[in-house]
Design a protein around this motif. Structure first.
Motif, short mmCIF file in Angstrom:
data_model
loop_
_atom_site.label_atom_id
_atom_site.label_comp_id
_atom_site.label_asym_id
_atom_site.label_seq_id
_atom_site.Cartn_x
_atom_site.Cartn_y
_atom_site.Cartn_z
N TYR A 285 -66.74 23.64 37.42
CA TYR A 285 -66.82 23.00 38.75
C TYR A 285 -67.53 24.00 39.66
O TYR A 285 -67.35 25.22 39.52
CB TYR A 285 -65.43 22.75 39.34
N SER A 286 -68.27 23.49 40.66
CA SER A 286 -69.01 24.41 41.53
C SER A 286 -68.04 25.32 42.30
O SER A 286 -68.34 26.48 42.56
CB SER A 286 -69.92 23.65 42.49
N ARG A 287 -66.83 24.80 42.62
CA ARG A 287 -65.87 25.62 43.36
C ARG A 287 -65.45 26.86 42.57
O ARG A 287 -65.25 27.94 43.12
CB ARG A 287 -64.63 24.76 43.72
N SER A 288 -65.33 26.69 41.24
CA SER A 288 -64.95 27.81 40.40
C SER A 288 -66.09 28.83 40.35
O SER A 288 -65.88 30.04 40.43
CB SER A 288 -64.61 27.32 38.98
N ARG A 289 -67.33 28.32 40.25
CA ARG A 289 -68.48 29.22 40.24
C ARG A 289 -68.52 30.06 41.52
O ARG A 289 -68.65 31.28 41.50
CB ARG A 289 -69.78 28.40 40.11
N GLU A 290 -68.33 29.38 42.68
CA GLU A 290 -68.37 30.10 43.98
C GLU A 290 -67.28 31.17 44.04
O GLU A 290 -67.52 32.30 44.44
CB GLU A 290 -68.12 29.14 45.14
N ALA A 291 -66.05 30.76 43.64
CA ALA A 291 -64.92 31.69 43.74
C ALA A 291 -65.17 32.92 42.88
O ALA A 291 -64.90 34.05 43.29
CB ALA A 291 -63.63 31.00 43.33
N ARG A 292 -65.68 32.71 41.68
CA ARG A 292 -65.92 33.84 40.77
C ARG A 292 -67.02 34.74 41.33
O ARG A 292 -66.97 35.95 41.22
CB ARG A 292 -66.34 33.31 39.40
N MET A 293 -68.04 34.14 41.94
CA MET A 293 -69.14 34.95 42.47
C MET A 293 -68.66 35.78 43.66
O MET A 293 -69.10 36.89 43.87
CB MET A 293 -70.33 34.05 42.83
N GLU A 294 -67.70 35.23 44.44
CA GLU A 294 -67.16 35.98 45.58
C GLU A 294 -66.39 37.21 45.12
O GLU A 294 -66.43 38.27 45.74
CB GLU A 294 -66.21 35.10 46.40
N GLU A 295 -65.62 37.04 44.01
CA GLU A 295 -64.70 38.12 43.63
C GLU A 295 -65.34 39.17 42.75
O GLU A 295 -64.77 40.23 42.53
CB GLU A 295 -63.48 37.52 42.90
N ALA B 179 -56.31 21.04 18.73
CA ALA B 179 -56.19 22.08 19.77
C ALA B 179 -56.06 21.43 21.13
O ALA B 179 -56.51 20.29 21.34
CB ALA B 179 -57.44 22.96 19.76
N TRP B 180 -55.47 22.17 22.06
CA TRP B 180 -55.52 21.78 23.47
C TRP B 180 -56.68 22.56 24.11
O TRP B 180 -56.92 23.72 23.77
CB TRP B 180 -54.23 22.17 24.20
N LEU B 181 -57.35 21.92 25.05
CA LEU B 181 -58.42 22.60 25.80
C LEU B 181 -58.18 22.37 27.29
O LEU B 181 -58.10 21.22 27.74
CB LEU B 181 -59.79 22.03 25.40
N LEU B 182 -58.07 23.46 28.05
CA LEU B 182 -58.00 23.37 29.52
C LEU B 182 -59.45 23.32 30.00
O LEU B 182 -60.27 24.16 29.57
CB LEU B 182 -57.27 24.58 30.10
N THR B 183 -59.77 22.36 30.86
CA THR B 183 -61.20 22.07 31.10
C THR B 183 -61.78 22.71 32.37
O THR B 183 -62.88 22.36 32.78
CB THR B 183 -61.42 20.54 31.15
N GLY B 184 -61.06 23.66 32.96
CA GLY B 184 -61.62 24.39 34.11
C GLY B 184 -61.00 23.91 35.42
O GLY B 184 -60.46 22.80 35.51
N THR B 185 -61.12 24.77 36.43
CA THR B 185 -60.46 24.48 37.71
C THR B 185 -61.44 24.19 38.83
O THR B 185 -62.54 24.74 38.86
CB THR B 185 -59.53 25.63 38.13
N SER B 186 -60.99 23.34 39.77
CA SER B 186 -61.77 23.10 40.98
C SER B 186 -60.95 23.47 42.22
O SER B 186 -61.42 23.32 43.34
CB SER B 186 -62.17 21.63 41.08
N LEU B 187 -59.71 23.92 41.99
CA LEU B 187 -58.83 24.22 43.13
C LEU B 187 -58.48 25.70 43.11
O LEU B 187 -57.85 26.18 42.17
CB LEU B 187 -57.55 23.38 43.05
N VAL B 188 -58.91 26.39 44.14
CA VAL B 188 -58.75 27.84 44.17
C VAL B 188 -58.04 28.22 45.47
O VAL B 188 -58.66 28.16 46.54
CB VAL B 188 -60.13 28.54 44.08
N PRO B 189 -56.76 28.60 45.43
CA PRO B 189 -56.09 28.99 46.68
C PRO B 189 -56.80 30.21 47.28
O PRO B 189 -57.00 31.19 46.58
CB PRO B 189 -54.66 29.35 46.23
N PRO B 190 -57.21 30.11 48.55
CA PRO B 190 -57.99 31.22 49.14
C PRO B 190 -57.12 32.45 49.41
O PRO B 190 -55.90 32.31 49.60
CB PRO B 190 -58.51 30.64 50.46
#
Ligand code: DO4
Ligand code: MG
Length: 302
Positions: free
Chosen positions: A85-95, A247-258
């Motif tokens: 999700y784009s939100r995950s990309r942004e959060a990772r780039m910030e940190e 297998a179970w697969l977690l498909t990524g997050t779009s919700l990132v507590p600031p």
């Protein structure tokens, strides 16, 4: 925790319970819980068509109130996808000081997939999820969890929580396994909603975090914002890696507590996906027997 009908999704689902001291797979359908003759490992060796036949062979009903709810996992490995999700990309780039890797993987044909948990470690609805004491910034990551069988077919959906240390991952992306894989870092539940009963590709996903009875984060998004299809992620996972019991697969997050939010012991996390159910967990600090993580290379002093 004891099963209550209110904790189970409205749709037909596979439920794993303890009943009279024995772990048992059961089918929840039409407000009734019925024992299954086969375990989840056996069911996931079958194709979807054969599994649907096997699910008709139930072995008597179970009293919901006499059961304890477990995570819907037996020997399945749990894998996870990242930056979907784009939100995950942004959060990772910030940190991170290595921003480029996140920007590139978001757009690349090959998705990011990483090992998350052995099946026996997975926490279920009502269980305790962990934060590492050597992490200064920890977050829950609410994600759609997809169950595939040994044939790479999508079988079921659940809510997943990819508990993560953002400080450890942010230090260096090569620390990802330590940021992601530790005691109680993976939760899945409340049950496995059968794929032919649910279509979560446009479902709302929401997360509420409360501390001392007060909401400290309340957010929601939509699974349709994912840049990849769950079936595409499943096919890459199975492409060069046999999974004999699925297998179970977690498909990524779009919700990132600031920030400044960081998960703390006693926080209550509730993740809900429309049509799939609600997964609630309390946070605990997990024991950490190793040295505080300050990795140093051994150097030759001569
Ligand atoms: O790239 C690191 C992990 C990303 C992740 O877990 C997510 O996007 O949900
Ligand atoms: Mg994640």
């Amino acid at each position: 925790m004891p099963v209550s009908a209110g904790d189970l999704p409205a749709k037909s689902c596979l439920v794993r319970v303890t009943h009279t001291g024995r772990d048992q797979m059961a089918l929840w359908s039409g407000g009734r819980l019925t024992k299954l003759g086969a375990g989840l490992d056996d069911l996931l060796r079958l194709t979807v068509a054969d599994m649907r036949v096997a699910l008709e062979e139930t072995a008597g009903s179970l009293d919901v109130n006499a059961c304890e709810l477990l995570a819907p996992v037996e020997s399945q490995e749990v894998w996870a996808a990242g930056v979907t999700y784009s939100r995950s990309r942004e959060a990772r780039m910030e940190e991170s000081s290595s921003q480029d890797v996140y920007a590139r993987v978001y757009e690349a044909e090959r998705p990011e997939l990483f090992f998350k948990s052995a099946g026996w470690r997975v926490v279920g609805h009502g269980g305790e999820v962990g934060v590492r004491p050597d992490s200064t910034w920890s977050v829950p990551e609410p994600e759609l969890a997809v169950l595939s069988n040994s044939h790479g077919e999508v079988v079921a959906y659940a809510c997943g929580n990819d508990m993560s240390s953002r400080s450890i991952e942010g230090d260096n992306p090569l620390y990802l396994p330590q940021a992601k894989v530790y005691d109680r870092s993976c939760s899945i539940g409340p049950a496995a909603v059968l794929a032919w009963e649910a279509e979560p590709s446009h479902a709302r996903i929401s997360m509420r975090i409360s501390r001392g009875g007060r909401a400290v984060f309340d957010g929601s998004g939509n699974i349709s914002d994912m840049v990849r299809e769950p079936a595409e992620l499943i096919s890459v996972l199975h492409a060069a890696y046999p999974l004999p019991v699925g297998a179970w697969l977690l498909t990524g997050t779009s919700l990132v507590p600031p920030p400044p939010y960081t998960a703390e012991a006693q926080d209550m996390i509730s993740i809900e996906i429309e049509g799939v159910g609600r997964l609630a967990n309390r946070v605990v600090t997990v024991p950490h027997s190793g040295a505080r993580a300050q990795p140093r290379l051994k150097r030759d002093s001569t």
